[in-house]
Design an enzyme around this catalytic site. Structure first.
Site, PDB file in Angstrom:
ATOM      1  N   TYR A 176      23.944 -18.882 -51.294  1.00  0.00           N
ATOM      2  CA  TYR A 176      24.474 -17.693 -50.615  1.00  0.00           C
ATOM      3  C   TYR A 176      25.492 -16.968 -51.508  1.00  0.00           C
ATOM      4  O   TYR A 176      26.677 -16.870 -51.180  1.00  0.00           O
ATOM      5  CB  TYR A 176      25.132 -18.056 -49.287  1.00  0.00           C
ATOM      6  CG  TYR A 176      24.221 -18.652 -48.227  1.00  0.00           C
ATOM      7  CD1 TYR A 176      22.839 -18.535 -48.304  1.00  0.00           C
ATOM      8  CD2 TYR A 176      24.769 -19.333 -47.137  1.00  0.00           C
ATOM      9  CE1 TYR A 176      22.021 -19.084 -47.332  1.00  0.00           C
ATOM     10  CE2 TYR A 176      23.946 -19.875 -46.154  1.00  0.00           C
ATOM     11  CZ  TYR A 176      22.579 -19.763 -46.256  1.00  0.00           C
ATOM     12  OH  TYR A 176      21.775 -20.312 -45.292  1.00  0.00           O
ATOM     13  N   SER A 183      16.314 -28.675 -43.164  1.00  0.00           N
ATOM     14  CA  SER A 183      16.123 -27.314 -42.670  1.00  0.00           C
ATOM     15  C   SER A 183      14.668 -26.906 -42.873  1.00  0.00           C
ATOM     16  O   SER A 183      14.089 -27.193 -43.926  1.00  0.00           O
ATOM     17  CB  SER A 183      17.041 -26.357 -43.438  1.00  0.00           C
ATOM     18  OG  SER A 183      16.862 -25.030 -43.004  1.00  0.00           O
ATOM     19  N   GLU A 184      14.104 -26.258 -41.860  1.00  0.00           N
ATOM     20  CA  GLU A 184      12.715 -25.756 -41.931  1.00  0.00           C
ATOM     21  C   GLU A 184      11.722 -26.861 -42.317  1.00  0.00           C
ATOM     22  O   GLU A 184      10.850 -26.656 -43.155  1.00  0.00           O
ATOM     23  CB  GLU A 184      12.614 -24.592 -42.927  1.00  0.00           C
ATOM     24  CG  GLU A 184      13.207 -23.293 -42.423  1.00  0.00           C
ATOM     25  CD  GLU A 184      12.399 -22.612 -41.331  1.00  0.00           C
ATOM     26  OE1 GLU A 184      11.248 -23.004 -41.097  1.00  0.00           O
ATOM     27  OE2 GLU A 184      12.938 -21.684 -40.700  1.00  0.00           O
ATOM     28  N   GLN A 196      17.887 -27.783 -39.013  1.00  0.00           N
ATOM     29  CA  GLN A 196      18.249 -26.369 -38.849  1.00  0.00           C
ATOM     30  C   GLN A 196      17.001 -25.501 -38.929  1.00  0.00           C
ATOM     31  O   GLN A 196      16.206 -25.617 -39.855  1.00  0.00           O
ATOM     32  CB  GLN A 196      19.248 -25.949 -39.933  1.00  0.00           C
ATOM     33  CG  GLN A 196      19.751 -24.533 -39.714  1.00  0.00           C
ATOM     34  CD  GLN A 196      20.859 -24.108 -40.654  1.00  0.00           C
ATOM     35  OE1 GLN A 196      20.801 -23.022 -41.232  1.00  0.00           O
ATOM     36  NE2 GLN A 196      21.876 -24.942 -40.812  1.00  0.00           N
ATOM     37  N   LYS A 229      33.120  -9.847 -38.373  1.00  0.00           N
ATOM     38  CA  LYS A 229      34.053  -9.014 -37.610  1.00  0.00           C
ATOM     39  C   LYS A 229      34.714  -9.816 -36.486  1.00  0.00           C
ATOM     40  O   LYS A 229      34.043 -10.545 -35.752  1.00  0.00           O
ATOM     41  CB  LYS A 229      33.309  -7.816 -37.001  1.00  0.00           C
ATOM     42  CG  LYS A 229      32.680  -6.914 -38.071  1.00  0.00           C
ATOM     43  CD  LYS A 229      31.992  -5.718 -37.426  1.00  0.00           C
ATOM     44  CE  LYS A 229      31.429  -4.785 -38.482  1.00  0.00           C
ATOM     45  NZ  LYS A 229      30.236  -5.352 -39.147  1.00  0.00           N
ATOM     46  N   ILE A 230      36.019  -9.618 -36.337  1.00  0.00           N
ATOM     47  CA  ILE A 230      36.788 -10.371 -35.332  1.00  0.00           C
ATOM     48  C   ILE A 230      36.287 -10.074 -33.917  1.00  0.00           C
ATOM     49  O   ILE A 230      36.145 -10.979 -33.099  1.00  0.00           O
ATOM     50  CB  ILE A 230      38.305 -10.033 -35.418  1.00  0.00           C
ATOM     51  CG1 ILE A 230      38.842 -10.318 -36.828  1.00  0.00           C
ATOM     52  CG2 ILE A 230      39.084 -10.840 -34.376  1.00  0.00           C
ATOM     53  CD1 ILE A 230      38.787 -11.738 -37.282  1.00  0.00           C
ATOM     54  N   LEU A 259      33.292 -12.018 -33.245  1.00  0.00           N
ATOM     55  CA  LEU A 259      33.655 -13.431 -33.110  1.00  0.00           C
ATOM     56  C   LEU A 259      34.118 -13.720 -31.682  1.00  0.00           C
ATOM     57  O   LEU A 259      33.672 -14.689 -31.050  1.00  0.00           O
ATOM     58  CB  LEU A 259      34.757 -13.734 -34.125  1.00  0.00           C
ATOM     59  CG  LEU A 259      35.404 -15.110 -34.127  1.00  0.00           C
ATOM     60  CD1 LEU A 259      34.366 -16.186 -34.361  1.00  0.00           C
ATOM     61  CD2 LEU A 259      36.483 -15.170 -35.203  1.00  0.00           C
ATOM     62  N   GLU A 260      34.984 -12.845 -31.166  1.00  0.00           N
ATOM     63  CA  GLU A 260      35.479 -12.995 -29.783  1.00  0.00           C
ATOM     64  C   GLU A 260      34.313 -12.923 -28.790  1.00  0.00           C
ATOM     65  O   GLU A 260      34.244 -13.695 -27.834  1.00  0.00           O
ATOM     66  CB  GLU A 260      36.482 -11.872 -29.457  1.00  0.00           C
ATOM     67  CG  GLU A 260      37.736 -11.867 -30.311  1.00  0.00           C
ATOM     68  CD  GLU A 260      38.734 -12.934 -29.904  1.00  0.00           C
ATOM     69  OE1 GLU A 260      38.411 -13.767 -29.047  1.00  0.00           O
ATOM     70  OE2 GLU A 260      39.845 -12.936 -30.464  1.00  0.00           O
TER      71      GLU A 260
END
Length: 344
Positions: free
Chosen positions: A63, A164-165, A184, A295-296, A299-300
């Site tokens: 990544y 994974s996969e 995953q 973004k916060i 997230l919330e």
């Protein structure tokens, strides 16, 4: 982790640790859905995750600069390493194959040993909590890869093993060598292949006591409301333009499905994203969605999904509506999804 807000937790697999029901995918902090933000903003976001008790972090060695970024955060917060349950992955290699961008897959024991050393160096830590085989290379018997993972565990470099996969058969063969904590896969109301009686992956994971970590639980952003037209996913650094779900032929049909799911959400007083995550959580205590965000406010919003309950009628209505979603997974076109390996 007692100083964190109390998020609902479940055990990761039969013998795994108690983790928050929602993990967080960190890939997006390093691009994919747009150009990465400056380091100070990204590190501040990791601070916010920790503050809110979102401590199940998911990354991978491929990544972009993601492991380096997390390494910078650990270097600045050495006393917080113990709070984070960190998962990373190996096996997708750059300049190794003929996939997009020269990507190839190498799940050989030699590369497993090489990759963990590189990851630990970037992360600046002596161990990771969960180490996944990101994809199976179709050449290395899974038993051989697992033996290498067990060596890493005995050396104290990893605590738990994940795949994974993988196919149900690969999971079963892997588990015969050593318990697997988590598998995953992409899983959402839009993509139910894991449940199919042909693929049998969910059934096999449950039989063995393996947790399911669900990536792309919000359908690449469809359920967040951020996708309404082509311009929403064609900005510099956004790689979603290649996805079949977003093709000209499928976009409007898929938005119509999302709008109907949004209607159910509105009637409940929640957002479509919250409904989508709550739907996944309702599929079983062994399902851990890992929505990614940078973004916060998102997230919330995601955190709020853990407190939304669904009736069986709502569950069924979402399932039926989501069947109208068009477009195969991009992963399936790579030939490495639900992967098998040759016999030992």
């Amino acid at each position: 982790m007692s100083d964190h807000p109390k998020l609902p937790t479940r055990p990761l697999g039969k013998d795994g640790p108690q983790l928050p029901r929602l993990g967080v995918g960190l890939m997006g902090l390093s691009g994919t859905y747009g150009l990465p933000a400056p380091d100070e903003d990204r590190l501040a976001f990791l601070d916010e995750l920790h503050k809110r008790g979102k401590v199940f972090w998911d990354t991978a060695d491929e990544y972009n600069d993601n492991e380096d970024l997390i390494g910078k955060w650990f270097a600045a917060n050495p006393n917080k390493r113990k709070d984070i349950f960190l998962a990373t992955k190996f096996a997708i290699r750059k300049n190794f194959g003929n996939g997009p961008g020269g990507l190839g897959v190498d799940s050989s024991p030699a590369y497993c040993h090489q990759a963990i050393e590189s990851s630990l160096r970037r992360l600046g830590v002596p161990y990771v909590d969960l180490y996944y085989v990101h994809r199976l290379d179709k050449m290395t018997p899974i038993e051989k890869t697992m033996e290498a993972m067990v060596e890493l565990k005995k050396a104290g470099k990893i605590k738990y093993i994940g795949l994974s996969e993988c196919s149900a058969e690969s999971l079963r063969r892997a588990y015969a060598v050593h318990p697997v904590a988590a598998v995953q896969l992409e899983y959402s109301a839009f993509y139910l292949a894991i449940e199919s009686p042909k693929i049998k992956l969910l059934e096999t994971a449950r039989e063995l006591g393996v947790a399911v970590v669900a990536y792309t639980p919000l359908g690449h952003g469809f359920l967040t409301g951020s996708i309404r037209k082509r311009e929403d996913f064609t900005k510099p650094g956004d790689q979603r333009g290649i996805l079949p779900q977003l093709s000209e032929a499928n976009l409007d049909k898929n938005l119509a499905v999302v709008d109907k799911i949004s209607d159910i959400a509105k009637a409940k007083g929640v957002t479509a994203a919250q409904l989508g995550l709550a739907w996944l959580l309702a599929q079983g205590d062994d399902i851990f969605p890992i929505p990614g965000t940078t973004k916060i406010h998102r997230l919330e919003e995601n955190l709020g999904s853990m407190f939304v309950s669904l009736s069986s009628e709502e569950d069924q209505a979402i399932r039926e509506l989501a069947q109208g979603f068009q477009g195969d997974r991009f992963q399936d076109s790579t030939g490495f999804s639900y992967g098998n390996t040759p016999p030992l």
